[in-house]
Design an enzyme around this catalytic site. Structure first.
Site, PDB file in Angstrom:
ATOM      1  N   LYS A  78      15.117  -0.056   4.994  1.00 26.69           N
ATOM      2  CA  LYS A  78      14.685   0.590   3.756  1.00 26.69           C
ATOM      3  C   LYS A  78      14.866   2.106   3.835  1.00 26.69           C
ATOM      4  CE  LYS A  78      12.139   1.439  -0.022  1.00 26.69           C
ATOM      5  NZ  LYS A  78      10.712   1.201  -0.263  1.00 26.69           N
ATOM      6  N   LYS A 134       8.803  11.340  -0.090  1.00 21.70           N
ATOM      7  CA  LYS A 134       7.992  10.598   0.899  1.00 21.70           C
ATOM      8  C   LYS A 134       8.895   9.792   1.834  1.00 21.70           C
ATOM      9  CE  LYS A 134       5.567   6.397   1.556  1.00 21.70           C
ATOM     10  NZ  LYS A 134       5.441   5.045   1.013  1.00 21.70           N
ATOM     11  N   ASN A 154      -2.914   4.135   4.749  1.00 20.80           N
ATOM     12  CA  ASN A 154      -3.589   3.051   4.036  1.00 20.80           C
ATOM     13  C   ASN A 154      -3.341   1.715   4.727  1.00 20.80           C
ATOM     14  OD1 ASN A 154      -4.492   4.714   1.817  1.00 20.80           O
ATOM     15  ND2 ASN A 154      -2.349   4.804   1.237  1.00 20.80           N
ATOM     16  N   LEU A 207       0.824  -1.210   0.000  1.00 20.87           N
ATOM     17  CA  LEU A 207       0.000   0.000   0.000  1.00 20.87           C
ATOM     18  C   LEU A 207       0.855   1.257   0.000  1.00 20.87           C
ATOM     19  CD1 LEU A 207      -2.298  -1.589   2.646  1.00 20.87           C
ATOM     20  CD2 LEU A 207      -3.006  -1.078   0.299  1.00 20.87           C
ATOM     21  N   PRO A 208       0.291   2.383  -0.460  1.00 23.63           N
ATOM     22  CA  PRO A 208       1.147   3.558  -0.651  1.00 23.63           C
ATOM     23  C   PRO A 208       1.600   4.294   0.616  1.00 23.63           C
ATOM     24  CG  PRO A 208      -1.087   3.972  -1.485  1.00 23.63           C
ATOM     25  CD  PRO A 208      -1.031   2.539  -1.088  1.00 23.63           C
ATOM     26  N   THR A 212       6.008   0.716   2.273  1.00 21.12           N
ATOM     27  CA  THR A 212       7.049   1.464   2.986  1.00 21.12           C
ATOM     28  C   THR A 212       6.345   2.441   3.908  1.00 21.12           C
ATOM     29  OG1 THR A 212       8.642   1.255   1.200  1.00 21.12           O
ATOM     30  CG2 THR A 212       8.993   3.045   2.749  1.00 21.12           C
TER      31      THR A 212
END
Lengths: 332, 332, 332, 332
Positions: C205, C280, C104, C99-100, C130
């Site tokens: 990450k 982001k 979400n 999911l973004p 992420t």
């Protein structure tokens, strides 16, 4: 050459010292009688109205500019125009220079036809350009060898203040000569401040402009953030101005259109103090900080921001346009 | 003097050009026969092992250093020690200089007893100091007037590489002379790279070190953040090194104690490349960026960070100690 | 409530803990037999090819996406489409979510029709989104209350790697369950790395991408400075890549057009990893740094730079377009 | 669930909305008769003198603090001490909270024994803590469900202003209720400013403090640079204060020892506004900027600088000690 070891720790500015030491010049005595001719070199946007204010106070001028057109107006008004800085120095023992960069100042003083080639002993040389304080010190040293006095006297205030004779001059140089400088500078400015040894006038100017750049960007970031958080810009400005966030950029030159009248932000950022000029002054601050090993975390960032703005089409806008620069919305 | 208008836009580095233009020197022809004496000026931490490698390759040396003690070892080994850079130039037509700062290089070349005072026509002058590329260009111009060739050839690699003859030389100057330079530099380094016109050797060195500083600080910030988020440092390094965050600082010189052996972080940040030296190189990068109006947002910040570290007791530690600097915990 | 005093020093992420503690859910047991249906939630640019790779390995899918259109392709291929994450949880005991944003993910797991509303005891929940590691930890805690296992497994590699099954997964969670996760993730990626406790996949990450952003901007600044100093870009890249400035951004993804083939800079910065996505991820790094009180001077600056780029029309370009952003020339 | 798509673009702060939506509470009506008991939660350094000023104005208090010792003084003075925020809400329909962090505020309002568990319909809840504006909005929403009114009213001014009743309150919330809030806040502050919708009080506070931090660091960098360039600090301050660099940090709270009396720099940076507190507020500014995607290049750097200072032993010193932090000399 054992001095060399000592010099290892000194800054790059010292390069000039070494290089200039290899040269020499000759000299005479300054007439202190008031209203004797004053030399004026550099008749640009700022120099032009400054020179006119000297004329209004009755000083005959000896004029020089690299662009002959810049002299025409003065010639028509009866002032004497000559063909090099050296010629100015031959005819006047008080000279004011108002030039755009360090390199122009060096050329005007130390160039092949520079002031120092023909300066009279006892002359008073006042440089109102904004340049590297290390260069001012070097020029003062060279002038001293010729028996002349060099003072740095950069200005604060723009073209408007130059016209109305309301500039502020920050003056560095031998204290005994300050009164003599003040006599002339007082014709062009309402505020003539003695800052200390030669170079400190430049230092004060550079310091003020660095803090100005930082607080202007800070004000722009803050106003933008507040607006995005739902605050009315006028109200936010009012709150900041009665609180500890208050600064000249927030209370006298607010960068947000609609908050104040009579400032560049009310006029599409026209007029005022251009972004390019601010970037130039921050470059000088950066050089001075590097050579004195002074950490300037925000000053250095401010420099980079104004540098970027120049590349993004803001070079001729007033420096408060940083609000507009930061304000642009993301587009998807 | 109408050139002046054009020069208004040029950088401060040009100051030197104006100042140096006022001077002049004389000359002779370079012996190309191999194993004729080579001049070496500057026998410090780096210069000493570099000169020894030339000796190993059979070159007789003409030695000079401002500190006579630095020459003693070479005198004992039978090399000729003279008392000024000018004297070196009189006896050798190939000269290598390895000096700590721009000012030392100017003194050694243009000083009262500098190389250029007695340089022979056709001499090859190779400066391995790390200095402002604008100064290199200026010295090349002066050398050219004397009929000599100046090349900049700063090194990458520390004292260890200097000892083992594994330095990398980044060489700027006339391409035709590169082979001649390579003959000597190849004795001291395993990698001799031609970078372009004079000054580009310095440019390449400065660029590399700026990117190195940025990626080292980035690695330190990242490792510190990851550790605080619960990652094992060795595992994090391994992940970065197989991913797009990989860089020399993460995979060959990791700043976190315990992650790698044989690097300064494994030895309390002793040895390696000192924080002071990195701060110096970043000062050169800053100057070059200011004079070319190149925005260096992170480079400029990296400069300020190493500047602060120098003031906080890290000046002699390896530059990877920025991890330790950032790592310190808040105390309440 | 005397615990509260202790918690004063904890970070804002803890807010979620307090809020989630007030809730509860129910459960069942995971079928470990291979090739039983796998749930997949989020069939966007990345999720779509990932799910297809699971299909290729013979796993029947239970599909859900907020946009019904995204499911059509899978329905046509015979996979079962359901109408909420809860319904997925009812039919599958292994679920992958892609999911973004954090919000979400929370909705998909803890929402009114979220996975945790109907999750079976023993289910394996793998989130490849992420998101903030603090959220991953919180979701793992909630899953545990229901007798399910939650692991974070964000990916590195873009749409191309997703299609070819060559993603890298960084996995955080209970080590005993790693093998089970690997069975599925290995169908979609060539590299499945166990990072430690839940949240460390996200941490790895975020850390990698922060260092990537820093070294990319550093590479762009350095290449730009070098070019302005007269270096050929290809030669400069070559020199950096054999020196200590070497990084993935300089040697595998060089941002300067003409230096490398097959990278976004060779194709007008199209494709690759968008500036918005980098901004982001840097926002997540910033949040994590703020809550762990880790200084990230360059990371924070990198975040602001990518934020500005988004506002200046670079949002959809590859993140290496920072070179173009910095490159623009000053106009006068 | 089609709302979800819309929410994709919203910030992380929205997480709380989703999580809090899952809960519910009950209610009553506020007595508007003056001098009925006022609840006060949080009797720390600031809360203690604030509560005393309410007492001086004749308000009986209902007191709660997680540390019972903090209540003793009030109990001795005859005020009623209860054992939870919920108990306060049961006995008072006007409540003021003054807590150190967002997490404490959430606990006091939404915790198991929080205000909202027993709040009476029509109660007025005023939070004077400095917290994330997104949390204020969320708490206001929850209060509204219970029929109560929540306003954020963070203060500016330290312990001295709290004692003398000279705080400034920045108030966000429904405008109709501002007069009621003003009645109480006016007993504790000389300045009560209405800022707009709920959350804008926090926004104004955060904005002011971000600009304050930027201009304080800017002042410190500038004063340090000027001193190194040879300027007398008092003279430099005087020049800045009559020029465009003027700001509260230069003219009312100068960070250089010896320039002003009666400020922390005159007293070894004791008292005043601690570095830790400034770092906390900058963390809130950073969060707000990230979630609204506002670029804060200098604000973000200021945050990192105060973060570093906390780690270097400056956490308890006044935030103007950044001058001392930058001032330290390089040692060789």
């Amino acid at each position: 050459m054992s001095d060399l070891a000592e010099e290892k720790r000194r800054s790059k500015s010292n390069l000039l010292i070494l290089l200039l030491r290899l040269k020499g010049w000759v000299s005479a005595t300054r007439s202190m009688a008031s209203k004797t001719p004053v030399g004026f070199i550099g008749l640009g946007n700022m120099g032009n109205p400054m020179a006119k204010n000297l004329m209004k106070h009755g000083y005959p001028l000896i004029i020089y500019d690299v662009f002959p057109d810049a002299c025409k107006e003065f010639q028509d008004a009866g002032e004497q125009v000559v063909s090099s800085p050296a010629d100015v120095a031959e005819k006047a023992d008080r000279i004011i220079t108002m030039l755009p960069t360090s390199i122009n100042a060096i050329e005007a003083y130390s160039g092949a036809n520079g002031i120092l080639k023909k300066v009279k002993k006892g002359s008073l040389l006042i440089d109102s350009s904004t340049i590297d304080p290390a260069i001012s010190k070097e020029l003062a040293k060279e002038a001293e060898k010729m028996g002349a006095v060099f003072m740095d006297a950069p200005v604060s205030g723009g073209v408007g203040a130059a016209r109305s004779g309301n500039l502020t001059f920050m003056v560095g140089g031998v204290e005994d000569e300050f009164a003599a400088a003040q006599e002339l500078l007082g014709c062009m400015g309402s505020n003539v401040v003695y800052c200390g040894a030669v170079g400190t006038g430049q230092a004060a100017k550079i310091c003020n402009n660095m803090l100005l750049a930082i607080s202007m960007i800070g004000t722009a970031e803050t106003m933008n953030l507040g607006i995005r958080l739902g605050l009315d810009p006028k109200l936010l400005a009012k709150i900041l101005n009665m609180s500890s966030g208050r600064c000249w950029s927030s209370d006298s030159y607010n960068p947000v259109p609609g908050v104040m009248d009579g400032v560049p932000s009310a006029n599409n950022y026209q007029g005022g103090f251009g972004t390019t000029l601010m970037a130039k002054d921050l470059g000088l601050a950066q050089d001075s900080a590097t050579s004195t090993k002074s950490p300037i975390l925000l000053g250095s960032q401010a420099h980079q921001i104004y540098r970027m703005m120049c590349a993004k089409g803001y070079s001729k806008k007033d420096f408060s346009s940083v609000f507009q620069f930061l304000r642009e919305e993301e587009t998807f």
